[in-house]
Motif scaffolding. Structure first.
Motif, short mmCIF file in Angstrom:
data_model
loop_
_atom_site.label_atom_id
_atom_site.label_comp_id
_atom_site.label_asym_id
_atom_site.label_seq_id
_atom_site.Cartn_x
_atom_site.Cartn_y
_atom_site.Cartn_z
N ASP A 274 67.01 19.35 51.19
CA ASP A 274 68.11 18.39 51.20
C ASP A 274 67.58 16.97 50.98
O ASP A 274 66.47 16.61 51.40
CB ASP A 274 68.85 18.41 52.54
CG ASP A 274 69.71 19.65 52.71
OD1 ASP A 274 69.89 20.37 51.71
OD2 ASP A 274 70.18 19.88 53.85
N ALA A 275 68.42 16.13 50.32
CA ALA A 275 68.15 14.69 50.23
C ALA A 275 68.64 14.04 51.52
O ALA A 275 69.74 14.33 51.99
CB ALA A 275 68.83 14.09 49.03
N VAL A 276 67.84 13.18 52.09
CA VAL A 276 68.18 12.49 53.34
C VAL A 276 68.23 10.99 53.06
O VAL A 276 67.25 10.41 52.57
CB VAL A 276 67.15 12.80 54.45
CG1 VAL A 276 67.48 12.01 55.72
CG2 VAL A 276 67.12 14.29 54.73
N ALA A 277 69.38 10.36 53.34
CA ALA A 277 69.56 8.91 53.14
C ALA A 277 69.39 8.18 54.46
O ALA A 277 70.01 8.54 55.46
CB ALA A 277 70.93 8.62 52.55
N THR B 194 69.64 4.34 56.13
CA THR B 194 70.10 2.96 55.92
C THR B 194 69.88 2.14 57.17
O THR B 194 70.09 2.60 58.29
CB THR B 194 71.59 2.91 55.54
OG1 THR B 194 72.37 3.55 56.56
CG2 THR B 194 71.83 3.59 54.19
N VAL C 145 61.05 9.38 48.91
CA VAL C 145 61.39 9.43 47.49
C VAL C 145 61.54 8.03 46.92
O VAL C 145 60.99 7.72 45.86
CB VAL C 145 62.68 10.24 47.28
CG1 VAL C 145 63.11 10.21 45.82
CG2 VAL C 145 62.51 11.67 47.77
N GLY D 236 62.70 3.55 48.04
CA GLY D 236 63.13 2.56 49.02
C GLY D 236 61.96 1.77 49.58
O GLY D 236 60.79 2.13 49.37
N ALA E 73 68.14 0.47 52.14
CA ALA E 73 68.31 1.93 51.98
C ALA E 73 67.01 2.59 51.54
O ALA E 73 66.24 2.02 50.74
CB ALA E 73 69.42 2.22 50.98
N TRP E 74 66.76 3.79 52.08
CA TRP E 74 65.64 4.64 51.68
C TRP E 74 66.18 6.04 51.36
O TRP E 74 67.22 6.46 51.90
CB TRP E 74 64.63 4.81 52.81
CG TRP E 74 63.84 3.59 53.20
CD1 TRP E 74 62.58 3.28 52.82
CD2 TRP E 74 64.26 2.55 54.08
NE1 TRP E 74 62.17 2.10 53.41
CE2 TRP E 74 63.19 1.64 54.19
CE3 TRP E 74 65.45 2.31 54.79
CZ2 TRP E 74 63.26 0.50 54.99
CZ3 TRP E 74 65.52 1.17 55.57
CH2 TRP E 74 64.44 0.27 55.67
N THR E 75 65.47 6.76 50.50
CA THR E 75 65.81 8.16 50.22
C THR E 75 64.58 9.03 50.52
O THR E 75 63.46 8.71 50.10
CB THR E 75 66.23 8.35 48.75
OG1 THR E 75 67.35 7.51 48.48
CG2 THR E 75 66.61 9.80 48.48
N PHE E 76 64.84 10.15 51.24
CA PHE E 76 63.78 11.10 51.58
C PHE E 76 64.23 12.50 51.16
O PHE E 76 65.42 12.75 50.93
CB PHE E 76 63.50 11.09 53.09
CG PHE E 76 62.82 9.85 53.58
CD1 PHE E 76 61.45 9.83 53.75
CD2 PHE E 76 63.54 8.71 53.87
CE1 PHE E 76 60.81 8.70 54.21
CE2 PHE E 76 62.92 7.57 54.33
CZ PHE E 76 61.54 7.55 54.50
N SER E 77 63.26 13.40 51.10
CA SER E 77 63.54 14.81 50.85
C SER E 77 63.06 15.61 52.05
O SER E 77 61.92 15.42 52.52
CB SER E 77 62.84 15.29 49.58
OG SER E 77 63.04 16.67 49.40
#
Length: 360
Positions: free
Chosen positions: A227-230, A232, A261, A263, A281-285
């Motif tokens: 899953d992509a995890v946002a 903020t 990923v 940010g 904001a950052w994006t993680f997997s």
């Protein structure tokens, strides 16, 4: 000095060998009479008697009404008592200079606006004698109002009782500390002897100090591998002073099951006005490797724009990533015709299937 009262005295001394009786005295302006007005006298009214070598002083009270020089003259009359005969003596002339009254030009000043809660503010009242004679006994008075919270620290310096020559200034100073934001309304008066006074007012603004508040959000808070995890981070400046150099930071517990990923976006540093907010904001997997339950911690730092005071805030939240199940491998083997013919070909097919979630 114009507007004030003064006294004129005439002293009579008997330098003879016999007593003087029925002694009376009088004075009058010989020149400049328009500059003065008699208010009383003489005291004593007379007549008086004077023994040999005795003296008497007669006093008159005048008010000064204009600027200039007044020339006073006088006379004394009396008699030789038992020996008979009249006495007549003149006195003067005596000059009296009438000076312009003192006057105060007053200005009130304070440290430039805006000041920030936590700072000190200096308030200064400057009084200058713009009149033509000394201003005496000057004492300052200060009133502080408005919605800001000011705490008295010291002053006035000097405390008072000041004498100013014509053209001479003096500055009275107070110090306050600022404990809360709002309006500052100042009024001050310098008061001296004989009703000499001057007043002035000023206004300033006090700001609540810059303060950062941080709010962290992770979506989804419970994720499956892949899953992509946002993430903020919303930062708000809750003070009345602007903030500068706002820069975010983000950390995960060691072994956390997330892979970065992108940010932060924006990267910072940023300016943040009073009452303003911004979101990083950052994006993680999510991965199936590592610690499935962990904490995400965000920090933000900057500086107060007016005072340079360091600013900081932080927030944290928990994240859960589901454990990745192991691969589930099934192997199936099939062959050609059975029984096979001697010398004929035989084909085998092997099928491998993964019914699990993890990739092999």
């Amino acid at each position: 000095v114009v507007g004030r009262w003064f006294r004129v005295t005439l002293t009579v001394t008997n330098t003879g060998w016999t007593a003087a009786a029925n002694v009376t005295a009088g004075i009058w302006p010989q020149a400049g009479g328009a500059f003065v007005a008699v208010q009383g006298g003489p005291v004593p009214a007379g007549p008086v008697s004077l023994a040999p070598d005795a003296a008497a002083t007669f006093t008159w009270t005048y008010s000064a009404a204009g600027v200039g020089t007044v020339t006073f003259g006088g006379s004394v009359t009396g008699s030789l008592g038992a020996c008979g005969g009249d006495l007549l003596e003149s006195a003067g002339p005596t000059d009296v200079s009438i000076l312009p009254a003192p006057a105060l030009d007053v200005a009130l000043d304070a440290d430039a606006s805006p000041v920030v809660a936590g700072q000190w503010i200096r308030i200064a009242l400057t009084a200058t004698n713009s009149g033509g004679s000394d201003a005496t006994g000057l004492t300052p008075e200060l009133n502080v109002g408005g919605s800001a919270t000011l705490v008295f620290e010291s002053g006035p310096v000097p405390a008072g009782g000041v004498t100013l020559a014509p053209g001479e200034p003096v500055t009275f100073a107070w110090t306050y500390s600022v404990a809360g934001g709002g309006s500052i309304l100042l009024s001050a008066t310098a008061v001296g002897d004989f009703g000499v006074a001057g007043s002035a007012s000023a206004a300033r603004t006090a700001l609540a100090a810059a303060r950062l508040a941080a709010r962290l959000a992770v979506v989804p808070a419970s994720a499956n591998p892949g899953d992509a995890v946002a993430v903020t981070l919303t930062v708000t400046n809750t003070g009345g002073e602007d903030a500068a150099g706002i820069t975010p930071g983000l950390s995960l517990d060691a072994g956390a099951a997330l892979t970065a990923v992108a940010g932060p976006t924006p990267a910072g540093p940023l300016a943040l006005p009073a009452g303003g907010s911004t979101t990083f904001a950052w994006t993680f997997s999510a991965t199936g490797c590592g610690t499935p339950s962990f904490t995400v911690t965000a920090t933000v730092g900057g500086l107060a724009a007016l005072t340079g005071r360091p600013l900081a805030a932080s927030a944290a939240t928990g994240v859960v990533v589901a454990a990745q199940p192991p691969p589930d491998i099934a192997v199936a083997v099939t062959s050609g015709p059975v029984p096979a013919r001697p010398g004929g070909p035989v084909t085998y097919r092997i099928v491998v299937a993964n019914s699990g979630v993890a990739t092999i």
